[in-house]
Structure formats: structure tokens, C-alpha cells
Design a protein around this motif. Structure first.
Motif: not given
Length: 327
Positions: A65-67, A79-81, A159-162
Motif C-alpha cells: 500500500r505504501n509503495r 486505495p482499492f482492494d 509514512g502513510y500506513y503504519s
């Protein structure tokens, strides 16, 4: 869109995005070490809006996700799964909302649930709480669906998502964003959320519970509360929508919720009225079976110091609704 072996579903997911009435976007697909046909399915679309990034190895959902987020060029991040489906006007409605409402940091939507074959289950998430109450609701459960979201890039946490919060990384991000910004769910069913046996939610219950406990420790820290194991068990039950039938557990829950309100009165983390309403609703849902099976309990539930304020507010709200219907 992070992808790991999603071949049965990814064609529908990607097609639903390419079919959006809002056309000005890029679709960044992050290949997290797929060993099936997922990426070849994506590449066959031949759409120049698609970019595929390949991880050197299977690196997990947070890394992926962060990339993808770091590689995005747009003002908004959605964001989409790889197993969900978007209604074709999803982006159009949500981006129009954010353009008209610059004080909102992100917007989700209501959700319809589908099964592995894409058939409607009949279940829906009509998450329609007012924006000001959502931070208090997040004390008890995730109030947004990952694939439903459109977020302003500038409000994303550093850092976006932890790292370390995999499988609840979205919940953590919503907490961080709503501490400082407004968020809401668009009042329409713009997402079809797929339930299937291979989803993490179904496969790794113990791992989910461990991460949920991390979230609860994180969010209650602002209130100076460190939930013990009994409190954690109650919080997990509440998050999953379960009801407590044992009168002793209900009493323990009432004490814990009272403590939350007491700590907030001291520290002023949440708006008092919104917190009381969120606590009241969680309590009523958790003790529903007990209250309904023993109607006499309802009076004691509604007349305690914890619930009196919220109950009065609910009565006033219901009266206003009745008057509006009469008009």
C-alpha cells in the motif's frame, strides 16, 4: 491496488475502476509476489492508465500500500482492494463532494456485501453517523471500508500506513486522520465489498484479534487508559457486533464505558456529547439481548448516570424526526 494471487476477482475489480465515469486517474497495481495469473489479467486490459509495480518479494500489505501511495501522482488517493467492485459513479460523486467541501479530508461511502461469485448477500453497511461523531465511534470499531475511500494526499500521515499494523492498517490511518480532520461516508452504496474464504478476515482470526488489541491500546492511550484483558475481550466483542448476555459482563462493560467518559471529561479529547452518544449506542447494542429478554432491565439501563444524557438526546432527536415526517 495491492495484489497477491487475486486471479478469481481482479478482472472485475479492475474493470469496475476503468469503467468509472470520472476518467482522470491512474491505476497503480502493486504485484506483491503473485504466483497466479493476476498480473497477466491486468496487463491484458491494455489501458495506459494502468501502471504495474513489482515487489522483489512478497512484502505484505502495508509495504505494498505504501509503495503504491508513494508512486501516485494525483491530488487524491483512492486505495482499492483487488477483490472489491466499485459502482461506476464512485469517483465522480466522491471527488465532487471533496471539491465542494474543502474542510473534509476524506470521504467513504455506504457498502453492499457480495459473495465469492459476486452475488448480493442482502447485507449492507449503511454507516451514516454525522462527521463530528465518527472520531468517538472509532474508539470501538472501524467505521470506513478501505476500498470505499478517497483521501486528500496532504492529510496522509507521515509514512502513510503504519508498519506493524498489517490487516488493520486502514483502521490506524483513519484514527490518525480524523484526529485532526473531518471525514464522512457518502450517503450512497458506491462499493460492493466481497466476502470470501481466502480473505484475511476469514483466514486469520487470531492475527486479527492481536492487531485489534494493538489498535485499542493505541487509540485509548489519548484517554490515559490501558485496557486490561477483560476490557479487551469486551472491546473485541463490541467491534464484532456481538451482544453480552451475562449480567456481570454487562455491569463490567458499564463500568469501563463510564471510565471512558470520566477520562474524557478530564482530558477533553472528544466532544462530550458525541462521545456519550457513541458510548450509549455501543452499550445498547452490546446489552440488547439482555434488555429485550428482560424488559425490566431497560429502565435501569436508561436511568444510570452514563446513559441519561444520551437517552434524553435520542428522545429529542426522535421527536424532531416525527415532527419532520408530519410536515
Amino acid at each position: 491496488m495491492p495484489v497477491y494471487n487475486a486471479a478469481p476477482y481482479i478482472r472485475e475489480a479492475v474493470q469496475s475502476l476503468l469503467d468509472q465515469t470520472y476518467k482522470d486517474f491512474e491505476l497503480i497495481v502493486v504485484d506483491d509476489g503473485c504466483t497466479d495469473q493476476s498480473i497477466s489479467i491486468v496487463e491484458k486490459f491494455g489501458d495506459d492508465r494502468i501502471r504495474v509495480l513489482q515487489n522483489e518479494k512478497n512484502s505484505g500489505i502495508v509495504f505494498s500500500r505504501n509503495r503504491g501511495t508513494a508512486a501516485a501522482h494525483g491530488r487524491y488517493i483512492a486505495p482499492f482492494d483487488a477483490d472489491d467492485i466499485a459502482r461506476k459513479d464512485k469517483f465522480e460523486k466522491q471527488i465532487a463532494f471533496l471539491e465542494k467541501n474543502p474542510d473534509f479530508a476524506m470521504i467513504g461511502s455506504w457498502v453492499k456485501l457480495i459473495d465469492e461469485q459476486g452475488r448480493a448477500t442482502g447485507k449492507k453497511w449503511k454507516v451514516n453517523a454525522p462527521p463530528e461523531r465518527i472520531p468517538a465511534i472509532l474508539l470501538f470499531r472501524n467505521y470506513f471500508a478501505q476500498s470505499a475511500m478517497v483521501i486528500r494526499r496532504e492529510v496522509l500521515p507521515e509514512g502513510y500506513y503504519s508498519k506493524g499494523y498489517d490487516v488493520v492498517e486502514d483502521y490506524k490511518m483513519w484514527i490518525d486522520i480524523t484526529r485532526h480532520h473531518k471525514a464522512w461516508n457518502y450517503p450512497d452504496y458506491l462499493l460492493f465489498y466481497r466476502l470470501h474464504s481466502k480473505s484475511i478476515t476469514n483466514r486469520e482470526e487470531d492475527r486479527m484479534h492481536a492487531r485489534d488489541k494493538m489498535i485499542f491500546r493505541y487509540i485509548f492511550r489519548d484517554l490515559g487508559i490501558e485496557p486490561d484483558e477483560p476490557a479487551m475481550s469486551m472491546l473485541l466483542k463490541i467491534k464484532e457486533g456481538g451482544a453480552l448476555s451475562d449480567k456481570h459482563l454487562i455491569k463490567d462493560l458499564q463500568s469501563f464505558l463510564t471510565h471512558i467518559i470520566s477520562q474524557n471529561t478530564k482530558l477533553g479529547v472528544y466532544n462530550h456529547k458525541d462521545l456519550v452518544m457513541a458510548v450509549y449506542n455501543r452499550y445498547i447494542k452490546a446489552s440488547y439481548d439482555s434488555v429485550i429478554s428482560k424488559p425490566g432491565n431497560l429502565k435501569s439501563v436508561l436511568t444510570t448516570g452514563l446513559h441519561a444524557t444520551a437517552f434524553q438526546a435520542l428522545v429529542q432527536k426522535n421527536n424532531r424526526k416525527k415532527n419532520q415526517h408530519k410536515l
